[in-house]
Each structure stands twice: as C-alpha cells, then as structure tokens.
Design a protein around this motif. Structure first.
Motif, mmCIF file in Angstrom:
data_model
loop_
_atom_site.group_PDB
_atom_site.id
_atom_site.type_symbol
_atom_site.label_atom_id
_atom_site.label_comp_id
_atom_site.label_asym_id
_atom_site.label_seq_id
_atom_site.Cartn_x
_atom_site.Cartn_y
_atom_site.Cartn_z
ATOM 1 N N UNK A 69 0.839 -1.203 0.000
ATOM 2 C CA UNK A 69 0.000 0.000 0.000
ATOM 3 C C UNK A 69 0.879 1.260 0.000
ATOM 4 N N UNK A 70 1.930 1.236 0.802
ATOM 5 C CA UNK A 70 2.837 2.402 0.831
ATOM 6 C C UNK A 70 3.443 2.623 -0.563
ATOM 7 N N UNK A 71 3.771 1.513 -1.204
ATOM 8 C CA UNK A 71 4.358 1.599 -2.544
ATOM 9 C C UNK A 71 3.391 2.293 -3.514
ATOM 10 N N UNK A 72 2.100 1.917 -3.446
ATOM 11 C CA UNK A 72 1.107 2.541 -4.322
ATOM 12 C C UNK A 72 0.937 4.018 -3.981
ATOM 13 N N UNK A 73 0.871 4.316 -2.680
ATOM 14 C CA UNK A 73 0.708 5.719 -2.263
ATOM 15 C C UNK A 73 1.901 6.544 -2.742
ATOM 16 N N UNK A 74 3.100 6.017 -2.553
ATOM 17 C CA UNK A 74 4.313 6.739 -2.969
ATOM 18 C C UNK A 74 4.328 6.968 -4.476
ATOM 19 N N UNK A 75 3.749 6.005 -5.219
ATOM 20 C CA UNK A 75 3.750 6.115 -6.678
ATOM 21 C C UNK A 75 2.590 6.975 -7.184
ATOM 22 N N UNK A 76 1.776 7.486 -6.253
ATOM 23 C CA UNK A 76 0.629 8.305 -6.653
ATOM 24 C C UNK A 76 -0.485 7.491 -7.274
ATOM 25 N N UNK B 74 -3.883 5.693 -6.979
ATOM 26 C CA UNK B 74 -5.030 5.602 -6.065
ATOM 27 C C UNK B 74 -5.292 4.150 -5.661
ATOM 28 N N UNK B 75 -5.749 3.966 -4.427
ATOM 29 C CA UNK B 75 -6.016 2.612 -3.930
ATOM 30 C C UNK B 75 -7.458 2.537 -3.445
ATOM 31 N N UNK B 76 -8.194 1.572 -3.948
ATOM 32 C CA UNK B 76 -9.547 1.298 -3.443
ATOM 33 C C UNK B 76 -9.476 0.051 -2.575
ATOM 34 N N UNK B 77 -9.858 0.207 -1.300
ATOM 35 C CA UNK B 77 -9.818 -0.910 -0.353
ATOM 36 C C UNK B 77 -11.242 -1.437 -0.148
ATOM 37 N N UNK B 78 -11.520 -2.628 -0.662
ATOM 38 C CA UNK B 78 -12.834 -3.252 -0.482
ATOM 39 C C UNK B 78 -12.623 -4.388 0.514
ATOM 40 N N UNK B 79 -12.589 -4.023 1.789
ATOM 41 C CA UNK B 79 -12.156 -4.987 2.814
ATOM 42 C C UNK B 79 -13.069 -4.926 4.023
ATOM 43 N N UNK B 80 -12.905 -5.903 4.906
ATOM 44 C CA UNK B 80 -13.703 -5.977 6.124
ATOM 45 C C UNK B 80 -13.290 -4.880 7.106
ATOM 46 N N UNK C 205 -2.267 8.596 9.601
ATOM 47 C CA UNK C 205 -2.971 9.545 8.713
ATOM 48 C C UNK C 205 -2.895 9.151 7.235
ATOM 49 N N UNK C 206 -1.870 8.394 6.855
ATOM 50 C CA UNK C 206 -1.777 7.950 5.459
ATOM 51 C C UNK C 206 -2.996 7.120 5.045
ATOM 52 N N UNK C 207 -3.628 6.488 6.035
ATOM 53 C CA UNK C 207 -4.801 5.647 5.758
ATOM 54 C C UNK C 207 -5.922 6.421 5.102
ATOM 55 N N UNK C 208 -5.975 7.733 5.366
ATOM 56 C CA UNK C 208 -7.028 8.550 4.759
ATOM 57 C C UNK C 208 -6.787 8.781 3.276
ATOM 58 N N UNK C 209 -5.612 8.441 2.805
ATOM 59 C CA UNK C 209 -5.343 8.620 1.373
ATOM 60 C C UNK C 209 -5.825 7.418 0.559
ATOM 61 N N UNK C 210 -6.296 6.405 1.272
ATOM 62 C CA UNK C 210 -6.890 5.251 0.593
ATOM 63 C C UNK C 210 -8.401 5.459 0.530
ATOM 64 N N UNK C 211 -9.021 4.913 -0.502
ATOM 65 C CA UNK C 211 -10.477 4.973 -0.600
ATOM 66 C C UNK C 211 -11.019 3.667 -0.027
ATOM 67 N N UNK C 212 -12.014 3.788 0.877
ATOM 68 C CA UNK C 212 -12.487 2.586 1.583
ATOM 69 C C UNK C 212 -13.912 2.259 1.160
ATOM 70 N N UNK C 213 -14.179 0.997 0.980
ATOM 71 C CA UNK C 213 -15.524 0.560 0.617
ATOM 72 C C UNK C 213 -15.788 -0.780 1.295
ATOM 73 N N UNK C 214 -17.026 -0.938 1.803
ATOM 74 C CA UNK C 214 -17.355 -2.198 2.481
ATOM 75 C C UNK C 214 -17.606 -3.293 1.451
#
Lengths: 329, 103
Positions: A30-37, A39-45, A58-67
């Motif tokens: 995830x850090x690798x994706x964030x560093x590379x700019x 976007x990450x969609x997290x469809x997780x529990x 705080x980096x967690x807010x740069x991910x998009x979260x979906x249930x």
C-alpha cells in the motif's frame, strides 16, 4: 484483448495467517502505491481496515475505503459491478490499485445446496482475462485462518501473482481459467438435496409461457417476492430455451427448495459439453445472440453445469437473501 | 400468445406481454417500423417477460435508428435489470430509463 494486456495484468493473492502477516506484506504494498501516486480502493472488512489504519496512521485517509457488502451480492452481479468499475476508471484514464477481501463463506456450509466459495473462485479464475485490459492491479487478501486449506490452495493457483514475505512474484503454478472451469464442469452435480417441488417436461418453445406460470406460482409459494421471481423466470427461460434450441428436446425442468435457496435444474438430452467459460464474459454490445447463459449467471447466484453421455444439465441457485437484494440500478 | 403486444402509431410505442423466443422477431419488426416512423420512446413498462430474446429485438430495431436519433426505453425494474446486465444502458442511440412501476 491482447496477450500482452493479459500477461501484464497483476492479479495477486495475498494469503495471510496472522495480523502480523497483514502488516508485513500488505502495508508495504500500500505504501508503494501511495508513494507512486496510484489511487487505492480498499474493499475490505472492518477488521482489516482497522488493522491497516492503525499501521498507516494519517496515510490511511489517502486510501479509498468501501465495504465488501457493496460489491459482494449475487456472485455474477458482484463480478460485473467490479468489472464495470474498472472499465470506468480505465475510460477516465485512471489507474487504481484495488485491494479486495472476498466476502464469501469462511467454511463449507453443510446445509447449503452448493459450494458458494468454489463458485466464487470460478470468477477469480476468469477475472485474469476479464479485468486484464483495464490496467488496474488487483490484490485479493485471503486469510487462511478463516478458509479451508483446499480453498486456499485453489486461491493460490488462480492468481497470476502472489505476495509473500519477500514481495510480489509471478505465480509459476498459475492455472488458467479454461483449465480450472473445465475441471469444475467435470464434477457431477450432487443428487437433489430436498424433495422435488416441480418436475416438468418441455418439448417446444410454445410451452415457455406456461412453464413461467408454473415456476412463478411455485416460487411464490416458496415466499419469493415478485421482483425476485422475475429474475428466476428470466434465468429459467434462457436455459430451457437453450436446451430446446441448442440441445436435444425434451427438456426436463426440476425444482426444489433447500434451506431458503430455490434450486432449478434443466436437463436436455444432447449431452454436449458447454464451453467451460460460457456465460462468464459479457457479450459484446452489438452481438445479437449468445446472451442466455450470461443472463442466467448474472441473475442466479450460482450456476453449475455438467454434461455426460446423452445429458446436459444446468443447475441454477437462488438463495433468498441475495436474490432479494437488488443493486438498484 | 396470440397478440403479445399492442402498438400505437404515435411517437411512443407501448409494448405489453411476454417477449421471448416465440415472438421476438415480430416484436423487432414492430419496433423497427415505429422507429422508422419517428418513434422516440419505447414504453416497456407493460412487458411481463424480457430476456435475451427481448434484447435481441431491441438491438435489431436499433439498427434502423436514423443517424443521431435517440430511442428512449422506459422499463420496469426487471426489464431495466436485463437492459443493464446486457449493457444496453451504455449503448449509443439508446437511453434506458427506469419506471417505479412493476415491470
């Protein structure tokens, strides 16, 4: 789709057996994706989200979260919604790294008339091809503490990459969709698991309206509501029609209800083996035919197929809960 | 099904009843005629069954749309689901709308 697109698509399995493994293997990706700019969609529990957020801060807010519930409904719907999401991102010129934690049964449910986890894995197999053109890497997180060993072994074989403690690697043991699905279709369908509620013989297309009426009445007696019954009727009509036109009549339609799931089996006497990936890929929009099995796989939760000498069988499963959940629309 | 649908020679063509393998060609012909006559809306809210054969009828009729013309397909929930599953909601020349009424 080009072979190049398919070979460059990264569909990675991340198989974890502890919270530490999630942190050690997923967080760096995830850090690798964030560093590379990217976007990450997290469809997780919720559990996985808490774990990742605690580590990323705080980096967690740069991910998009979906249930997961937003995506995982009927298996066909879930797969197609996901494909459409990737297609839209691609059309917008956007690459997204999708991290998905499949929301499927954690153990084989002996009361279920079908192995839903195995059916889910069929979609994992075809998405190596179906998602390949969109350029979006997909990482699937599977927790081996919650899934049977056999499921985890299949998961490993169906992803073209695996993320291990040493990073992301191509999977040398990757099994292509055609091989996996052919094996699935080789498995005989289990005997009906409850008393047969309907047993009809259909010899011609003229009988389709009366078949629908009988199935409508029976489904209503099983407490299905009108909107869900419409989906059952559409799927059944497609398979009966296929049996009459492409198979060998008469077609036999049997139906039974098992622990809240309506199961309908359509047999014809053709015995032809259907192409293993039939109905898994959306037909091109302008194609005038070949939509029947696609519609059935979309509207039913699980479709299983088996052919033997002189008999082609298609079984449709409509669990009450997911059949009454419509992603409107 | 002797007469599975009825049509009105107006800008709106209303269909009702079942569309399946038995009658999709005549349905396609009827829609095609109306589209050539300038119909801009197809009201399918009275259609009680619509699957791959119905999709085929719409796709055949779509070929007759004049350049730049749009055909609105007004659907009940089940028909709308089929349209969407088959990608007709994303097809040039077609506008798929959903009515709240049962389909």
């Amino acid at each position: 789709m080009t072979a190049e697109a398919q070979s460059s698509f990264v569909h990675a399995a991340l198989i974890v057996d502890s919270d530490d493994a999630v942190i050690e293997r997923l967080v760096p990706i995830l850090r690798e994706s964030i560093d590379a700019g990217l976007p990450v969609l997290m469809v997780v529990s919720e559990g996985l989200e808490r774990l990742v957020r605690a580590e990323l801060g705080p980096l967690g807010d740069r991910l998009e979260w979906s249930a997961p519930a937003a995506f995982y409904q009927r298996l066909g719907f879930a797969y197609e919604e996901f494909r459409r999401y990737l297609e839209q991102q691609h059309a917008l010129g956007r690459r997204v790294h999708v991290v998905a934690e499949p929301d499927v049964p954690t153990t084989a449910d002996p009361s279920s008339p079908v192995d839903r986890a195995a059916a889910y894995l069929s979609y994992e197999a075809v998405c190596n091809e179906a998602y390949a053109t969109f350029g979006c890497p997909v990482t699937c997180v599977w927790d081996s503490r919650r899934h049977p060993t056999l499921t985890i072994e299949s998961v490993r074989s169906l992803h073209n990459h695996e993320i291990t403690a040493s990073g992301r690697h191509p999977n040398e043991g990757h099994v292509p969709a055609m091989a996996y699905l052919t094996r699935r279709n080789d498995i005989p369908l289990p005997r009906p698991s409850a008393a047969i509620g309907l047993d009809l013989t259909v010899s011609s297309l003229d009988e389709l309206p009366s078949v629908r009426q009988v199935v409508r009445d029976w489904s209503g007696d099983e407490s299905f509501t009108d909107d869900a019954i419409d989906d059952v009727l559409i799927a059944v009509t497609e398979i009966v029609t296929n049996g009459l036109i492409h198979g060998v009549p008469p077609v036999r339609l049997r139906a039974w209800s098992h622990t809240g799931t309506l199961v309908l089996q359509i047999d014809d006497l053709g015995g032809r083996a259907l192409p293993a990936t039939a109905g898994y890929f959306a037909p091109p929009p302008k194609q005038s035919s070949g939509r029947g099995l696609w519609l059935a796989r979309q509207l039913a939760d699980v479709v299983t197929i088996h052919s033997t000498v002189g008999l082609t069988s298609v079984r449709l499963h409509f669990p009450y809960d997911v059949t009454h959940r419509h992603p409107e629309n | 099904v002797a007469e599975p649908f009825r049509a009105q020679r107006t800008q709106i063509l209303r269909l009702s009843g079942d569309i399946d393998e038995n009658n999709w060609e005549s349905v396609a012909d009827r829609i095609t005629d109306q589209v050539r006559s300038g119909a801009e809306r197809l009201d399918l809210t009275g259609v009680t069954h619509f699957g791959a054969a119905g999709v085929r009828a719409v796709l055949v009729a779509r070929e007759s749309l004049p350049d730049g013309a749009m055909l609105e397909l007004r659907c009940g929930p089940a028909v709308h689901r089929v349209m969407r599953v088959c990608g007709l909601d994303d097809m040039p020349g077609l506008v798929v709308t959903r009515s709240g009424a049962a389909g």
